[in-house]
Scaffold this motif. Structure first.
Motif, PDB file in Angstrom:
ATOM      1  N   ARG A 135     -14.415  -1.810  -1.191  1.00  0.00           N
ATOM      2  CA  ARG A 135     -15.268  -2.676  -1.993  1.00  0.00           C
ATOM      3  C   ARG A 135     -14.551  -3.982  -2.313  1.00  0.00           C
ATOM      4  N   GLY A 136     -15.296  -4.909  -2.918  1.00  0.00           N
ATOM      5  CA  GLY A 136     -14.695  -6.179  -3.314  1.00  0.00           C
ATOM      6  C   GLY A 136     -15.159  -7.303  -2.417  1.00  0.00           C
ATOM      7  N   ASN A 137     -14.818  -8.538  -2.787  1.00  0.00           N
ATOM      8  CA  ASN A 137     -15.217  -9.668  -1.937  1.00  0.00           C
ATOM      9  C   ASN A 137     -14.362  -9.677  -0.667  1.00  0.00           C
ATOM     10  N   ILE A 138     -14.659 -10.598   0.233  1.00  0.00           N
ATOM     11  CA  ILE A 138     -14.005 -10.605   1.541  1.00  0.00           C
ATOM     12  C   ILE A 138     -12.481 -10.675   1.427  1.00  0.00           C
ATOM     13  N   ASN A 139     -11.995 -11.568   0.567  1.00  0.00           N
ATOM     14  CA  ASN A 139     -10.543 -11.733   0.435  1.00  0.00           C
ATOM     15  C   ASN A 139      -9.889 -10.444  -0.068  1.00  0.00           C
ATOM     16  N   THR A 140     -10.531  -9.803  -1.043  1.00  0.00           N
ATOM     17  CA  THR A 140     -10.021  -8.534  -1.595  1.00  0.00           C
ATOM     18  C   THR A 140      -9.964  -7.468  -0.511  1.00  0.00           C
ATOM     19  N   ARG A 141     -11.031  -7.393   0.296  1.00  0.00           N
ATOM     20  CA  ARG A 141     -11.082  -6.362   1.338  1.00  0.00           C
ATOM     21  C   ARG A 141     -10.034  -6.592   2.418  1.00  0.00           C
ATOM     22  N   LEU A 142      -9.812  -7.846   2.788  1.00  0.00           N
ATOM     23  CA  LEU A 142      -8.782  -8.140   3.795  1.00  0.00           C
ATOM     24  C   LEU A 142      -7.400  -7.728   3.275  1.00  0.00           C
ATOM     25  N   LYS A 143      -7.165  -7.982   2.002  1.00  0.00           N
ATOM     26  CA  LYS A 143      -5.880  -7.633   1.376  1.00  0.00           C
ATOM     27  C   LYS A 143      -5.709  -6.113   1.327  1.00  0.00           C
ATOM     28  N   LYS A 144      -6.804  -5.392   0.965  1.00  0.00           N
ATOM     29  CA  LYS A 144      -6.741  -3.929   0.912  1.00  0.00           C
ATOM     30  C   LYS A 144      -6.422  -3.353   2.294  1.00  0.00           C
ATOM     31  N   LEU A 145      -7.016  -3.952   3.323  1.00  0.00           N
ATOM     32  CA  LEU A 145      -6.777  -3.494   4.693  1.00  0.00           C
ATOM     33  C   LEU A 145      -5.297  -3.650   5.049  1.00  0.00           C
ATOM     34  N   GLU A 146      -4.752  -4.817   4.705  1.00  0.00           N
ATOM     35  CA  GLU A 146      -3.356  -5.132   4.997  1.00  0.00           C
ATOM     36  C   GLU A 146      -2.405  -4.116   4.352  1.00  0.00           C
ATOM     37  N   GLU A 147      -2.748  -3.712   3.117  1.00  0.00           N
ATOM     38  CA  GLU A 147      -1.843  -2.839   2.347  1.00  0.00           C
ATOM     39  C   GLU A 147      -2.067  -1.352   2.619  1.00  0.00           C
ATOM     40  N   SER A 148      -2.994  -1.033   3.545  1.00  0.00           N
ATOM     41  CA  SER A 148      -3.363   0.379   3.742  1.00  0.00           C
ATOM     42  C   SER A 148      -2.799   0.913   5.056  1.00  0.00           C
ATOM     43  N   ASP A 149      -3.062   2.201   5.308  1.00  0.00           N
ATOM     44  CA  ASP A 149      -2.685   2.744   6.629  1.00  0.00           C
ATOM     45  C   ASP A 149      -3.928   2.885   7.506  1.00  0.00           C
ATOM     46  N   TRP A 150      -5.020   2.210   7.131  1.00  0.00           N
ATOM     47  CA  TRP A 150      -6.225   2.231   7.957  1.00  0.00           C
ATOM     48  C   TRP A 150      -5.980   1.458   9.253  1.00  0.00           C
ATOM     49  N   LYS A 151      -6.757   1.819  10.263  1.00  0.00           N
ATOM     50  CA  LYS A 151      -6.624   1.118  11.554  1.00  0.00           C
ATOM     51  C   LYS A 151      -7.395  -0.201  11.561  1.00  0.00           C
ATOM     52  N   GLY A 152      -8.436  -0.263  10.724  1.00  0.00           N
ATOM     53  CA  GLY A 152      -9.238  -1.491  10.712  1.00  0.00           C
ATOM     54  C   GLY A 152     -10.320  -1.414   9.648  1.00  0.00           C
ATOM     55  N   ALA A 153     -11.027  -2.536   9.480  1.00  0.00           N
ATOM     56  CA  ALA A 153     -12.162  -2.584   8.550  1.00  0.00           C
ATOM     57  C   ALA A 153     -13.247  -3.427   9.192  1.00  0.00           C
TER      58      ALA A 153
END
Length: 306
Positions: free
Chosen positions: A145-163
């Motif tokens: 969740r969150g705006n685009i910038n928040t989501r990009l940051k969450k992706l960067e800090e996670s172990d997910w493969k992508g968003a």
């Protein structure tokens, strides 16, 4: 009469402000005076809950609706895909701007080998989740969740493969990263890539001003997509995608409904003319409802209430 200042209501995220400034510039170019009024929305404040759990369609538009009804702003600018298919009484669609890119994209980290094995993909959208799992049944999806910038940051800090993101949003505020792929196989949200401006029904000054910004072709295509959505969902969020595209004198339409796990799929692929578009979206939806989609929609409603 040009002396009236049109107060443009918007959310205060970077993308929402970009959209408001775009409309402002178009109105200024026509000689209208404007002022931007930024309002925080509940959808931006409640970042810990998935959207569909909040139980309201239009959580991002609600705050601005109230500001308009209270006379704090004259018009509001929205990503059209966030706007419920039924507008509040007294508020009307006044302009649809020419559609930008309607494609969904996957922003990924490093290589794409995981596409053939296992991986976790982030998305806050039931539609994207269902279509991803339909194509990649061995993958997992997580909510984001969150705006685009928040989501990009969450992706960067996670172990997910992508968003998964809407290309238009990232392109508008110029933060589309290099490591992405177009998901051209994914049917976008109804009206994805289009911006809509709403006004008060009785405000003839603003409605006339905004009518000059309306892009007829986009208005017709988004009308078909949103009518398909409205007929299927009846106010309940579900994995529904729809895209209408002009093709010479006709319009090609693709509409889909998936089960939440992506295993079941109903689709409609048809064409209509610019003269016969009025109930076309509704007819396409009614046809798949008859073919079994009604039972699926019923079970999705039950699942989401649990």
């Amino acid at each position: 009469m040009m002396s009236k200042i049109i107060r443009i209501g918007t959310r205060d995220s970077e993308l929402a402000l970009w959209q408001a400034h775009t409309v402002e510039k178009k109105l200024n170019d026509l000689g209208y005076k404007t002022e931007i009024v930024a309002v925080k929305s509940q959808g931006d404040l409640l970042l810990d809950k998935p959207l569909y759990e909040l139980g309201i369609t239009g959580i991002f538009t609600k705050t601005l609706d109230i500001a308009m009804l209270n006379g704090q702003v004259d018009i509001a600018v929205h990503s059209m895909k966030d706007v419920p298919t039924a507008l509040p009484i007294g508020i009307v669609q006044a302009a649809v701007l020419e559609r930008a890119n309607s494609v969904d994209i996957l922003v990924h980290k490093g290589d794409l080998d995981f596409l053939n094995s296992e991986g976790t993909i982030a998305t806050g959208s039931l539609r994207r989740q269902a279509q991803w799992l339909n194509k990649y049944p061995t993958h997992k999806t997580v909510d984001i969740r969150g705006n685009i910038n928040t989501r990009l940051k969450k992706l960067e800090e996670s172990d997910w493969k992508g968003a998964i993101f809407a290309a238009a949003g990232l392109e508008r505020i110029n933060i589309k990263p290099e490591n992405y792929i177009n998901l051209s196989w994914m049917v976008p949200a109804p009206a994805q890539g289009a911006m809509v401006v709403v006004a008060m029904e009785k405000d003839h000054f603003c409605r006339e001003a905004l009518s000059k910004l309306n892009h007829k072709e986009t208005e017709i295509c988004t009308h078909i997509e949103r009518e398909f959505l409205k007929t299927l969902e009846g106010g309940c969020s579900a994995p529904i995608g729809a895209l209408a595209r002009p093709n010479g004198t006709s319009i090609d339409f693709e509409g889909v409904l998936y089960s939440l796990d992506g295993k079941e799929k109903f689709e409609s692929k048809k064409s209509c003319t610019f003269e016969s578009y009025k109930n076309f979206g509704k007819d396409c939806a009614e046809e798949i409802l008859k073919n079994g989609a009604a039972a699926l929609m019923e079970s999705i409603r039950c699942d989401l209430k649990k």
